[in-house]
Design a protein around this motif. Structure first.
Motif, mmCIF file in Angstrom:
data_model
loop_
_atom_site.group_PDB
_atom_site.id
_atom_site.type_symbol
_atom_site.label_atom_id
_atom_site.label_comp_id
_atom_site.label_asym_id
_atom_site.label_seq_id
_atom_site.Cartn_x
_atom_site.Cartn_y
_atom_site.Cartn_z
ATOM 1 N N THR A 1 0.749 74.398 80.459
ATOM 2 C CA THR A 1 0.714 72.995 80.008
ATOM 3 C C THR A 1 0.058 72.951 78.620
ATOM 4 O OG1 THR A 1 -1.496 72.508 80.883
ATOM 5 C CG2 THR A 1 0.359 72.097 82.369
ATOM 6 N N GLY A 2 0.226 71.829 77.953
ATOM 7 C CA GLY A 2 -0.460 71.624 76.677
ATOM 8 C C GLY A 2 -1.969 71.569 76.888
ATOM 9 N N TYR A 3 -2.360 70.996 78.003
ATOM 10 C CA TYR A 3 -3.784 70.914 78.342
ATOM 11 C C TYR A 3 -4.380 72.316 78.380
ATOM 12 C CZ TYR A 3 -7.892 69.850 81.256
ATOM 13 O OH TYR A 3 -9.164 69.735 81.752
ATOM 14 N N ASN B 1 -4.895 73.989 75.003
ATOM 15 C CA ASN B 1 -6.133 73.574 74.333
ATOM 16 C C ASN B 1 -7.366 74.171 74.987
ATOM 17 O OD1 ASN B 1 -4.991 72.242 72.244
ATOM 18 N ND2 ASN B 1 -5.014 70.227 73.220
ATOM 19 N N HIS C 1 -8.344 64.376 71.980
ATOM 20 C CA HIS C 1 -7.822 64.289 73.347
ATOM 21 C C HIS C 1 -8.754 65.022 74.328
ATOM 22 C CE1 HIS C 1 -4.982 65.346 76.681
ATOM 23 N NE2 HIS C 1 -4.647 64.080 76.489
ATOM 24 N N SER D 1 -8.238 67.158 76.506
ATOM 25 C CA SER D 1 -8.002 68.608 76.645
ATOM 26 C C SER D 1 -8.782 69.385 75.586
ATOM 27 C CB SER D 1 -6.516 68.922 76.533
ATOM 28 O OG SER D 1 -5.986 68.419 75.326
ATOM 29 N N GLU E 1 -5.803 66.226 65.240
ATOM 30 C CA GLU E 1 -4.496 66.007 65.868
ATOM 31 C C GLU E 1 -3.518 65.465 64.837
ATOM 32 O OE1 GLU E 1 -4.843 63.689 69.527
ATOM 33 O OE2 GLU E 1 -6.742 64.675 69.946
ATOM 34 N N SER F 1 -3.276 60.167 70.172
ATOM 35 C CA SER F 1 -2.490 59.738 71.327
ATOM 36 C C SER F 1 -2.727 58.293 71.749
ATOM 37 C CB SER F 1 -2.768 60.664 72.506
ATOM 38 O OG SER F 1 -4.153 60.704 72.788
ATOM 39 N N HIS G 1 1.806 65.147 69.740
ATOM 40 C CA HIS G 1 2.604 63.917 69.597
ATOM 41 C C HIS G 1 3.422 63.898 68.305
ATOM 42 C CE1 HIS G 1 0.909 61.754 73.062
ATOM 43 N NE2 HIS G 1 -0.176 62.462 72.788
ATOM 44 N N THR H 1 2.679 70.819 72.709
ATOM 45 C CA THR H 1 3.149 70.736 74.094
ATOM 46 C C THR H 1 4.666 70.606 74.139
ATOM 47 O OG1 THR H 1 3.072 69.362 76.078
ATOM 48 C CG2 THR H 1 2.652 68.233 74.030
ATOM 49 N N LYS I 1 6.416 66.375 75.634
ATOM 50 C CA LYS I 1 6.674 65.064 75.026
ATOM 51 C C LYS I 1 8.064 65.088 74.372
ATOM 52 C CE LYS I 1 1.720 64.630 74.794
ATOM 53 N NZ LYS I 1 1.570 64.175 76.177
ATOM 54 N N GLY J 1 4.713 72.264 79.408
ATOM 55 C CA GLY J 1 4.306 73.553 78.842
ATOM 56 C C GLY J 1 3.554 73.352 77.547
HETATM 57 C C1 LIG Z 1 -3.205 65.357 71.741
HETATM 58 C C2 LIG Z 1 -2.823 65.954 73.061
HETATM 59 N N1 LIG Z 1 -2.992 67.269 73.237
HETATM 60 C C3 LIG Z 1 -2.662 67.851 74.402
HETATM 61 C C4 LIG Z 1 -2.149 67.125 75.448
HETATM 62 C C5 LIG Z 1 -1.848 67.803 76.757
HETATM 63 O O1 LIG Z 1 -0.508 68.030 76.905
HETATM 64 P P1 LIG Z 1 0.180 68.201 78.316
HETATM 65 O O2 LIG Z 1 0.299 66.844 78.920
HETATM 66 O O3 LIG Z 1 1.486 68.799 77.980
HETATM 67 O O4 LIG Z 1 -0.670 69.088 79.141
HETATM 68 C C6 LIG Z 1 -1.941 65.759 75.296
HETATM 69 C C7 LIG Z 1 -1.361 64.976 76.406
HETATM 70 O O5 LIG Z 1 -1.188 63.812 76.395
HETATM 71 C C8 LIG Z 1 -2.295 65.153 74.070
HETATM 72 O O6 LIG Z 1 -2.137 63.837 73.895
#
Ligand SMILES: Cc1ncc(COP(=O)(O)O)c(C=O)c1O
Length: 405
Positions: free
Chosen positions: A111-113, A116, A137, A139, A181, A185, A213, A241, A244, A250
Motif C-alpha cells: 500500500t502507499g501507507y 511511507n 498525511h 502515513s 507532498e 490530501s 495525489h 500510491t 488513486k 499499492g
Molecule cells: C499523501 C498520502 N500519502 C499516502 C497515502 C496512503 O496511500 P494508500 O491509501 O494507497 O495506502 C495517502 C492516502 O490517502 C495520502 O493521501
C-alpha cells in the motif's frame, strides 16, 4: 476497566455522529456502477469522494489485464517478496515505474501507507532529522514514529520556517530529510517545491516528495508536482500510491540513489508483509500505460476540477486556496458539517466528511475528489445540491442576499 476505555472520548464523539443518522465513517455502497455512480441507501448517488482521479477503476483494458492475470497467476502471492519470491509482474511494474520517472530504481509496496512507513523509518535513523510539513498525511507521521530519527515539524508550506529549523541544526552530525507532498490530501493545495529545493540545496539536506495525489494529475507527462515545477532532479526520492489515479492499490518509490537495492533487505514494511497480487499488478501496469498514452484524461480532470472549485467558490463556499481535484469546503463546526454531509447524501451526492484532528486548522471539511470521469452534468447536479443545502444551513446566502451584502 476495559481495553478500549482509553478511547472513550472518541467513542462518545463517534456515537454522537452516528446518532445523527448515517455513519460517514462506515458508509456502504450497495452497488458501484461506474467510477462516478453508485447506489447508497437504495438511491442513485454521484460518487465524489473516491480519489478515482482518472476514473480508471472501470477501464475495460485495466479490467481485462487484471482478469487475465488472475486466471494466469492466481488470486494472491501468499507471501513477501524476500521470503517467498517475486512474480514476473512485480519486476515488470518496478521497471515500468522506474522508466516512467526516468530513475534508476523503483520499489513497490503493498500500500502507499506502507511505502511511507518503509521509507521514513529506513532512510533516516538515530542521529538524523526528519523535517515534516505539519499537514503531512498520517502515513508520513506513522513512518516517522516507526523510525528513530528526530522529527521536526515545520509550518505547512512555509519555506522560511523550514530554513529556520534546518539552520538550527547546522553543525550537528547526521542527515536531514525534508518531506513534502505534491498535492495535500485535505485542502488540495500544492507544496512550494521550488522554494523547498532552494532550502534543501542551501542546507545540504535531502528531499522526499509524496506524489500520492499528484501522480497522473500534474505535470506534462503526469509524473506529479516535481515534474510540473521542473525540479525532479532535486528530488531524491519520490513516493506514491497506485490507489488513486491508477485505480488499484499499492505503493511505490523511485530514486537514483546509489545502493538503493539495499532497501529490499532493511525496509521492514516491504519485507514483512505479503506482496501485491497479480491482478493488481496487471491493472496498475495498464493504468500506467493510460497515464502515459492519454494526456486527455488529465486535461479533462483539470477542467472538471476547475468546474467544481470555481462553482463552489462563486456560490460563496469557503474552499481551499487553489483549484485542484481535491475540493474541500470548510464548515463552521462539527454538527453542521455532519448535518450537511448527510443532507448532501440524501440528495444523491457522496463525498468525504473530514474532522479534526485529521484536518488542517482543526476545521471540519466536506472533501470532494473530482474525477476525469465526472460529466459536466453530474458536476452541475453537485453544485445544485450544494446550493440548496448550503443555503438551508446558512453556509451561503441566496443570490439576491449576496448581491445586497
Ligand atoms: C499523501 C498520502 N500519502 C499516502 C497515502 C496512503 O496511500 P494508500 O491509501 O494507497 O495506502 C495517502 C492516502 O490517502 C495520502 O493521501
Amino acid at each position: 476497566m476495559g481495553l478500549l476505555d482509553k478511547h472513550k472520548a472518541y467513542a462518545e464523539a463517534y456515537q454522537t455522529i452516528r446518532a445523527a443518522g448515517a455513519d460517514p465513517f462506515n458508509i456502504q455502497f450497495e452497488k458501484v456502477i461506474s467510477p462516478t455512480e453508485g447506489v447508497v441507501n437504495g438511491r442513485p448517488t454521484i460518487l465524489l469522494g473516491t480519489n478515482n482521479y482518472l476514473g480508471l477503476t472501470f477501464d475495460p483494458a485495466c479490467i481485462e489485464a487484471s482478469a487475465e492475470a488472475v486466471h494466469a497467476h492466481g488470486t494472491g502471492t501468499t507471501g513477501s517478496r524476500i521470503a517467498n519470491g517475486s512474480f514476473g509482474g512485480h519486476v515488470e511494474l518496478e521497471a515500468a515505474m522506474a522508466r516512467f520517472y526516468g530513475r534508476k530504481h523503483a520499489m513497490t509496496f503493498t500500500t502507499g501507507y506502507q511505502a511511507n512507513l518503509g521509507l521514513l523509518s529506513t532512510l533516516v535513523g538515530r542521529g538524523d532529522h526528519l523535517l515534516l510539513d505539519a499537514d503531512s498525511h498520517a502515513s508520513l507521521y506513522d513512518g516517522a514514529r516507526l523510525g528513530h530519527a528526530e522529527v521536526i515539524r515545520f509550518r505547512h508550506n512555509d519555506p522560511d520556517d523550514l530554513r529556520k529549523r534546518l539552520a538550527r541544526l547546522k553543525g550537528s552530525p547526521g542527515k536531514q530529510l525534508i518531506v513534502a507532498e505534491g498535492i495535500y490530501s485535505m485542502l488540495g493545495d500544492t507544496a512550494p517545491l521550488r522554494e523547498f529545493v532552494e532550502v534543501k540545496r542551501e542546507m545540504g539536506a535531502y528531499l522526499l516528495v509524496d506524489e500520492a495525489h499528484s501522480l497522473g494529475v500534474l505535470g506534462d507527462k503526469g509524473r506529479g508536482l516535481a515534474e510540473a515545477e521542473g525540479v525532479e532532479d532535486d528530488v531524491d526520492i519520490i513516493v506514491g500510491t497506485f490507489s488513486k489515479s491508477l485505480g488499484a492499490i499499492g505503493g511505490f518509490c523511485v530514486s537514483d540513489m546509489d545502493d538503493f537495492e539495499v532497501m529490499r533487505v532493511v525496509c521492514r514494511p516491504y519485507m514483512f508483509t505479503a506482496s501485491l497480487p497479480p491482478s493488481v499488478v496487471a491493472s496498475t501496469l495498464e493504468a500506467l500505460r493510460r497515464v502515459e498514452g492519454e494526456p486527455a484524461l488529465r486535461h479533462r480532470l483539470t477542467l472538471n476540477a476547475r468546474h467544481l472549485y470555481e462553482g463552489l467558490k462563486a456560490l460563496g463556499f469557503a474552499v481551499g486556496p487553489q483549484a485542484s481535484p481535491i475540493v474541500a469546503v470548510a464548515c463552521p463546526d462539527q454538527p453542521t458539517a455532519v448535518a450537511i454531509w448527510k443532507a448532501l447524501l440524501a440528495k444523491g451526492v457522496y463525498l468525504n466528511l473530514a474532522l479534526p484532528p485529521a484536518t488542517p486548522d482543526a476545521r471540519p471539511l466536506l472533501r470532494s475528489s473530482v474525477s476525469a470521469a465526472h460529466t459536466p452534468a453530474q458536476l452541475d447536479q453537485v453544485l445544485a445540491a450544494f446550493t440548496e443545502v448550503g443555503q438551508a444551513f446558512g453556509l451561503i446566502q441566496a443570490p439576491a442576499a449576496r448581491k445586497r451584502a
